[in-house]
Design an enzyme around this catalytic site. Structure first.
Site, PDB file in Angstrom:
ATOM      1  CB  VAL A  22       8.439   1.243  -2.785  1.00  0.00           C
ATOM      2  CG1 VAL A  22       9.129   0.215  -3.471  1.00  0.00           C
ATOM      3  CG2 VAL A  22       9.450   2.436  -2.293  1.00  0.00           C
ATOM      4  CB  CYS A  43      16.457   5.705  -4.266  1.00  0.00           C
ATOM      5  SG  CYS A  43      16.089   6.703  -2.490  1.00  0.00           S
ATOM      6  CB  THR A  58      -0.681   0.098   1.405  1.00  0.00           C
ATOM      7  OG1 THR A  58       0.025  -0.330   2.351  1.00  0.00           O
ATOM      8  CG2 THR A  58      -2.014  -0.973   1.128  1.00  0.00           C
ATOM      9  N   GLY A  59       2.122   1.281   0.333  1.00  0.00           N
ATOM     10  CA  GLY A  59       2.957   2.293   0.376  1.00  0.00           C
ATOM     11  C   GLY A  59       3.601   2.770  -1.149  1.00  0.00           C
ATOM     12  CD  GLN A  96      18.824  11.851  -1.472  1.00  0.00           C
ATOM     13  OE1 GLN A  96      19.810  11.653  -1.205  1.00  0.00           O
ATOM     14  NE2 GLN A  96      17.719  10.920  -1.065  1.00  0.00           N
ATOM     15  CG  HIS A 145      16.701  10.574  -5.334  1.00  0.00           C
ATOM     16  ND1 HIS A 145      15.453  11.468  -5.170  1.00  0.00           N
ATOM     17  CD2 HIS A 145      16.963   9.560  -4.588  1.00  0.00           C
ATOM     18  CE1 HIS A 145      14.980  10.680  -3.973  1.00  0.00           C
ATOM     19  NE2 HIS A 145      15.726   9.555  -3.766  1.00  0.00           N
ATOM     20  CB  THR A 154       9.570   5.501  -6.880  1.00  0.00           C
ATOM     21  OG1 THR A 154       9.095   6.177  -8.165  1.00  0.00           O
ATOM     22  CG2 THR A 154       9.429   6.474  -5.647  1.00  0.00           C
TER      23      THR A 154
END
Ligand code: NAP
Length: 363
Positions: A16, A159, A13-14, A187, A254, A341
């Protein structure tokens, strides 16, 4: 046609987790059949649990929206035919995440993780597909030491380092050993998850601190450049890195400004650009579905790379570099950009899973 591996997303659900769901739509090898998150989301459909937090530029896919979210720690309802999981959980402590990921491995479910919790576990490989895919050789060592039969944990790095580790590795491969690196990262806010940094802190602003990020940026490349030994990965401590990490008002992508000093031989500018543009590695040789055709793209324009214009190069999987020039103190300086991401999180982990499947670790 090859039967797809049935897989799960832990922490689905996040931010990522949502990227996994978006990127795995139509994947030729993997099909999501299990999604899990915190006890707050467990028992709800994905639509109910993630609906208001959904940040992707597509609707929640039909094959996902009615799946019932499992509690990450509920092992009784794990589907029997699950091959492996992608982990994108965030929990209050790293110890909790380490324990949950090892619990999956003990239950014969391999974990391909995004999380930083196991990056410093010596027998857990931390892989960038184009750089150290051979570190997968530590998996049988991990399984033997920890009594796992089919399960294991494999991670990808932070990342923020993706935009310069591959370009530096390409130069090392071409025989130009790097001695010192100074980097300052800019970032994107999506790197902080959802809801992330409050808008009043971010709009019209730069936040000059991201907890733990500078330490990760300085240490993780040393493990990635390290060697596999019987006790796990031994770091390559021959490169010195100093990092400053900042959060800027960009949604995705980033950027890093990098100053480089070589150990002895110093390449010419044109040589460096040629090495970067021609660099190819194992994911390209194996023609993996998520491998960018050209992993490092050098742009000649003085005002590139830019997050909005360049982060999606090769579906967000390529590293874009530019502004290579002489440095008055070190040898060279340049800018690097990667999609945090995608290349830096879900996409990088999907590429790792493809490598692990190609090498026979995921069945
Ligand atoms: P996020 O948006 O905060 O999502 C966190 C996920 O973990 C959600 O699915 C959440 O479920 C679940 N979760 C939270 N507390 C939990 C608990 N106590 N037990 C079980 N599950 C729990 O985070 P994110 O940005 O997606 O990042 C996920 C991980 O990837 C983090 O470790 C992060 O450091 C790492 N990472 C992020 C990026 C990035 O660019 N965002 C890049 C590389 C690595 P609920 O929805 O039910 O709360």
């Amino acid at each position: 046609m090859m039967e797809k591996l049935k897989i799960g997303v832990v922490g689905a659900t996040g931010i990522v987790g949502q990227n996994y769901i978006k990127l795995l739509q139509g994947h030729p090898w993997f099909e999501i059949i299990d999604i899990s998150a915190s006890p707050r989301s467990a028992g709800k459909t994905y639509q109910e649990a993630a609906g208001s937090k959904w940040q992707m530029p597509i609707p929640i896919p039909n094959n996902i929206k009615d799946l019932v979210v499992r509690d990450v720690q509920d092992f009784d309802s794990v589907p029997e035919d699950l091959s492996f999981v992608f982990s994108a959980i965030n929990m209050p402590t790293k110890d909790q995440i380490r324990e949950v990921e090892f619990k999956y491995a003990r239950n014969d479910i391999p974990v391909v993780s995004n999380n930083s919790a196991h990056r410093w576990t010596p027998d857990v490989p931390m892989i960038i597909g184009e750089v150290n895919s051979h570190h997968s050789k530590v998996i049988p060592i991990q399984q033997k030491r920890r009594g796992f039969s089919k399960g294991f944990v494999s991670v990808k790095p932070n990342c923020s380092i993706q935009s310069y580790v591959t370009p530096i590795y390409a130069l090392e491969q071409a025989g130009f050993k790097v001695d010192k690196i100074i980097t300052t990262t800019l970032q994107a806010v999506s790197g902080a998850g959802y809801p992330g940094v409050p808008s009043l802190d971010m709009i019209d602003n730069i936040v000059p601190y991201i907890g733990g990020e500078e330490e990760k940026s300085e240490k993780e490349p040393l493990k990635i450049f390290g060697k596999v030994t019987e006790d796990g990965i031994k770091n390559d401590d021959s490169i010195e890195i100093s990092a400053t990490c900042t959060r800027v008002s960009v949604i995705d992508g980033h950027t890093a400004s990098i100053n480089l000093k070589f150990k002895d031989k110093i390449p010419k500018k044109e040589e460096i650009i040629q090495i970067w543009n021609e660099f190819r590695a194992v994911p390209q040789e194996l023609d993996l579905p998520f491998a960018p055709k050209q992993p490092i793209i050098y742009l000649e324009d003085d005002d590139r790379p830019q997050p909005r214009k360049d982060r999606d190069n090769d579906k967000g999987m390529a590293v874009t570099v530019g502004r290579l020039r002489k440095d008055n103190i070190f040898d060279y300086k340049f800018l690097g950009l990667s999609h945090n991401t995608i290349r830096g999180a879900a996409g990088g982990a999907i590429l790792n899973a493809e490598l692990l499947k190609a090498r026979g670790y995921l069945k």
